[in-house]
Design a protein around this motif. Sequence first.
Motif, mmCIF file in Angstrom:
data_model
loop_
_atom_site.group_PDB
_atom_site.id
_atom_site.type_symbol
_atom_site.label_atom_id
_atom_site.label_comp_id
_atom_site.label_asym_id
_atom_site.label_seq_id
_atom_site.Cartn_x
_atom_site.Cartn_y
_atom_site.Cartn_z
ATOM 1 N N VAL A 1 11.952 -2.229 -2.781
ATOM 2 C CA VAL A 1 10.628 -2.079 -3.374
ATOM 3 C C VAL A 1 10.483 -0.764 -4.109
ATOM 4 N N LYS A 2 11.075 0.309 -3.580
ATOM 5 C CA LYS A 2 10.960 1.624 -4.215
ATOM 6 C C LYS A 2 11.521 1.575 -5.631
ATOM 7 N N VAL A 3 12.587 0.799 -5.831
ATOM 8 C CA VAL A 3 13.189 0.672 -7.153
ATOM 9 C C VAL A 3 12.263 -0.084 -8.102
ATOM 10 N N GLU A 4 11.525 -1.066 -7.561
ATOM 11 C CA GLU A 4 10.644 -1.858 -8.393
ATOM 12 C C GLU A 4 9.618 -0.973 -9.099
ATOM 13 N N LEU A 5 9.062 -0.031 -8.396
ATOM 14 C CA LEU A 5 8.041 0.842 -8.981
ATOM 15 C C LEU A 5 8.630 1.631 -10.142
ATOM 16 N N THR A 6 9.855 2.101 -9.953
ATOM 17 C CA THR A 6 10.503 2.857 -11.019
ATOM 18 C C THR A 6 10.682 1.992 -12.256
ATOM 19 N N LEU A 7 11.075 0.750 -12.054
ATOM 20 C CA LEU A 7 11.279 -0.138 -13.185
ATOM 21 C C LEU A 7 9.977 -0.396 -13.920
ATOM 22 N N LEU A 8 8.901 -0.611 -13.171
ATOM 23 C CA LEU A 8 7.624 -0.913 -13.799
ATOM 24 C C LEU A 8 7.101 0.274 -14.597
ATOM 25 N N PHE B 1 2.167 -8.313 4.746
ATOM 26 C CA PHE B 1 3.243 -8.879 3.932
ATOM 27 C C PHE B 1 3.794 -10.110 4.663
ATOM 28 N N TYR B 2 3.758 -11.264 3.978
ATOM 29 C CA TYR B 2 4.253 -12.510 4.570
ATOM 30 C C TYR B 2 5.679 -12.737 4.078
ATOM 31 N N THR B 3 6.594 -12.838 5.029
ATOM 32 C CA THR B 3 8.011 -12.891 4.682
ATOM 33 C C THR B 3 8.649 -14.187 5.147
ATOM 34 N N ARG B 4 9.671 -14.573 4.436
ATOM 35 C CA ARG B 4 10.532 -15.675 4.845
ATOM 36 C C ARG B 4 11.952 -15.158 4.755
ATOM 37 N N SER B 5 12.592 -15.071 5.911
ATOM 38 C CA SER B 5 13.868 -14.378 6.014
ATOM 39 C C SER B 5 13.639 -12.917 5.630
ATOM 40 N N GLU B 6 14.312 -12.399 4.616
ATOM 41 C CA GLU B 6 14.165 -10.993 4.237
ATOM 42 C C GLU B 6 13.296 -10.803 3.000
ATOM 43 N N GLU B 7 12.684 -11.870 2.521
ATOM 44 C CA GLU B 7 11.950 -11.798 1.261
ATOM 45 C C GLU B 7 10.438 -11.866 1.478
ATOM 46 N N VAL B 8 9.694 -10.997 0.804
ATOM 47 C CA VAL B 8 8.233 -11.056 0.819
ATOM 48 C C VAL B 8 7.799 -12.154 -0.141
ATOM 49 N N ILE B 9 7.087 -13.161 0.380
ATOM 50 C CA ILE B 9 6.680 -14.295 -0.453
ATOM 51 C C ILE B 9 5.175 -14.290 -0.743
ATOM 52 N N ILE C 1 10.769 -8.549 -3.612
ATOM 53 C CA ILE C 1 10.388 -7.491 -2.670
ATOM 54 C C ILE C 1 11.038 -7.815 -1.331
ATOM 55 N N ARG C 2 11.785 -6.868 -0.808
ATOM 56 C CA ARG C 2 12.496 -7.115 0.440
ATOM 57 C C ARG C 2 11.695 -6.601 1.635
ATOM 58 N N LYS C 3 11.810 -7.314 2.709
ATOM 59 C CA LYS C 3 11.114 -6.972 3.946
ATOM 60 C C LYS C 3 11.518 -5.591 4.449
ATOM 61 N N THR C 4 12.769 -5.219 4.249
ATOM 62 C CA THR C 4 13.277 -3.945 4.751
ATOM 63 C C THR C 4 13.119 -2.803 3.754
ATOM 64 N N GLY C 5 12.526 -3.084 2.606
ATOM 65 C CA GLY C 5 12.370 -2.053 1.597
ATOM 66 C C GLY C 5 11.279 -1.046 1.953
ATOM 67 N N ASP C 6 11.287 0.066 1.259
ATOM 68 C CA ASP C 6 10.261 1.090 1.435
ATOM 69 C C ASP C 6 8.998 0.640 0.710
ATOM 70 N N MET C 7 7.962 0.315 1.478
ATOM 71 C CA MET C 7 6.726 -0.202 0.886
ATOM 72 C C MET C 7 5.647 0.862 0.762
ATOM 73 N N SER C 8 5.993 2.118 0.997
ATOM 74 C CA SER C 8 4.977 3.159 0.997
ATOM 75 C C SER C 8 4.296 3.303 -0.363
ATOM 76 N N TRP C 9 5.032 3.080 -1.454
ATOM 77 C CA TRP C 9 4.444 3.221 -2.782
ATOM 78 C C TRP C 9 3.355 2.189 -3.028
ATOM 79 N N LEU C 10 3.414 1.080 -2.288
ATOM 80 C CA LEU C 10 2.419 0.035 -2.475
ATOM 81 C C LEU C 10 1.085 0.364 -1.821
ATOM 82 N N ILE C 11 1.128 1.091 -0.712
ATOM 83 C CA ILE C 11 -0.076 1.251 0.084
ATOM 84 C C ILE C 11 -0.650 2.651 0.054
ATOM 85 N N ASP C 12 -0.133 3.515 -0.829
ATOM 86 C CA ASP C 12 -0.589 4.900 -0.810
ATOM 87 C C ASP C 12 -1.920 5.119 -1.505
#
Length: 567
Positions: free
Chosen positions: A13-20, A520-528, A552-563
């Motif tokens: 997830v941390k990488v996603e923010l950089t890309l956006l 965050f609702y996940t199925r396996s390792e993916e946030v759906i 978005i991965r369940k194990t990713g750093d989600m702090s950027w989403l909720i700050d």
Amino acid sequence: MGGCLSKSKPVEVKVELTLLDKEKDTDVMSPNGKASPFSDCRPNGALGHCSDEDSAPPRLYQPRDYVEASVCHVKDLENGQMREVDLGSGRALLIKEHGEFSAIAHKCPHYGAPLVKGVLSKGHVRCPWHGACFNIATGDIEDFPGLDSLPTFQVTFVLSVIIITIKRNKHLKYISLCPAGLVCAETLRQEGFTDRIVMCTMDKHPPYDRPKLSKVCTEIQIPPHGLYKDYHDIELLTEKEAVAVDVKTRAVTFQDGSRMEYRKLFIATGSKPKPMNYKGQDVKNVFHLRTPEDANCVARLANNRNAVIVGTSFVGMEVAAALTDKAHSVSIIGIEAIPFQKALGEKVGRAIMKLFETNRVKFYMLNEVSEMLGHHGQLKEVLLKSGKVLRADVCVIGTGSRPATGFLKGSGVHMDSKGFVPVNKTMQTNVEGVFAGGDIVTFPFLGRSNKKVNIPHWQMAHVHGRVAALGMMGRPTEIKTVPYFWSAMFGKSIRYAGYGEGFDDVVIQGDLDELKFVAFYTRSEEVIAVASMNYDPIVSRVAEVLGSGKTIRKTGDMSWLIDKGSQ
């Protein structure tokens, strides 16, 4: 089938923010490819064309029907930043992205959300409340709900001071309250279709904002009958219920015996309540909440009296919340142990249940209605199968619905065992020229590898209408939108994006007791899917990531989403 679509590569997830934030500028087209109604107020400004040394000279003449306002210095905005600015007679949203400035209306035309609190990405801004997207250059709507585009304003520079020019008394003619049928008709006109368009509805009213019915104390605005004819030459026939479709002769038969031929047909008849088995079906003051008249009656009958809600769907719970300030007592009957458990999970469901209990709502869970008991034909009590008797002067039943497709039996239009109509990517049924959308369809959903799903959201109905219209015109397009749902109870808004059916875990961040959380609702390792309370615009941020095709991965750093959670 052939094609070049490949499975998206999971990233943290941390990488996603950089890309956006860092992604280079790309061409972003509006859905209809048309200029904004405010095209005479463009183009917007590009800082590269005006520097401190080479600035535009001050205007010597300003037409009376235009107003100019100095709003800030060019250095006041960083790339990727939005600011709400004062224009003297109103406000605008000033945006800087990739070194270019643009200015648009500051509120979403759907429900008036402040767009400055939304999500800016790749040439559009996403509403923080309900996920609608608008092109920042043209103002065109790119994702639903709603149908209205935004006005855009001219941006220029004088000695590095940003000047916004607006036209006096410039107004759009809004048709915001759009189910699938109206969006289909409106899109056909936007895209250049000039032949006859007829909308037929069994309702007595023109299309209105149906989600407001469950807010039973809220005034519902009903558009005038002639609006659609006057605005875009769309004929509207109310109290016109279809009873049969003949695909061979291309004709629809109505309950009044009339018959109408078609070249293209779009079916969006919505849903109807599931029947309930109980004694006392003839007792009055029991409602399924289908019309504004129903909502008005419920509000009147509940005043200082006892209200009972059957079912813990979003509709039932919203009605219960709306009546607490009005009714003497509010009781909810549910067949499950916790409301919303299937949709939002046990923990979130319990937190919402506690919110209701704090507001004097009593729950009778793991229970069902046995009988409606009346006096002189008017409801007085509800008898539960457990033997409990509840005092009741009005009852609202919200136990689910089924597709209103019975009239299609024998028509040749294929339906599955539950009455849903399967459609392809362009919303066409198995019959050429017959399209369908809204609550009645199962459609291929990109987020589940084109598995056919039913998503009965108001927002998705808008999308279906647009895609069907383009398909009718021979310009097929796929549904790429992220499902977006919302609800409001006791002043608390729940926002939800994604398709969470089949989730196997829920990752909670925040404080459930304080109702300031992200799930965050996940199925396996993916946030759906994701849901939140008091954390705007996190759901719109997640929708933006999911809509870009990233994972978005369940194990990713989600702090950027909720700050940036906010009330």
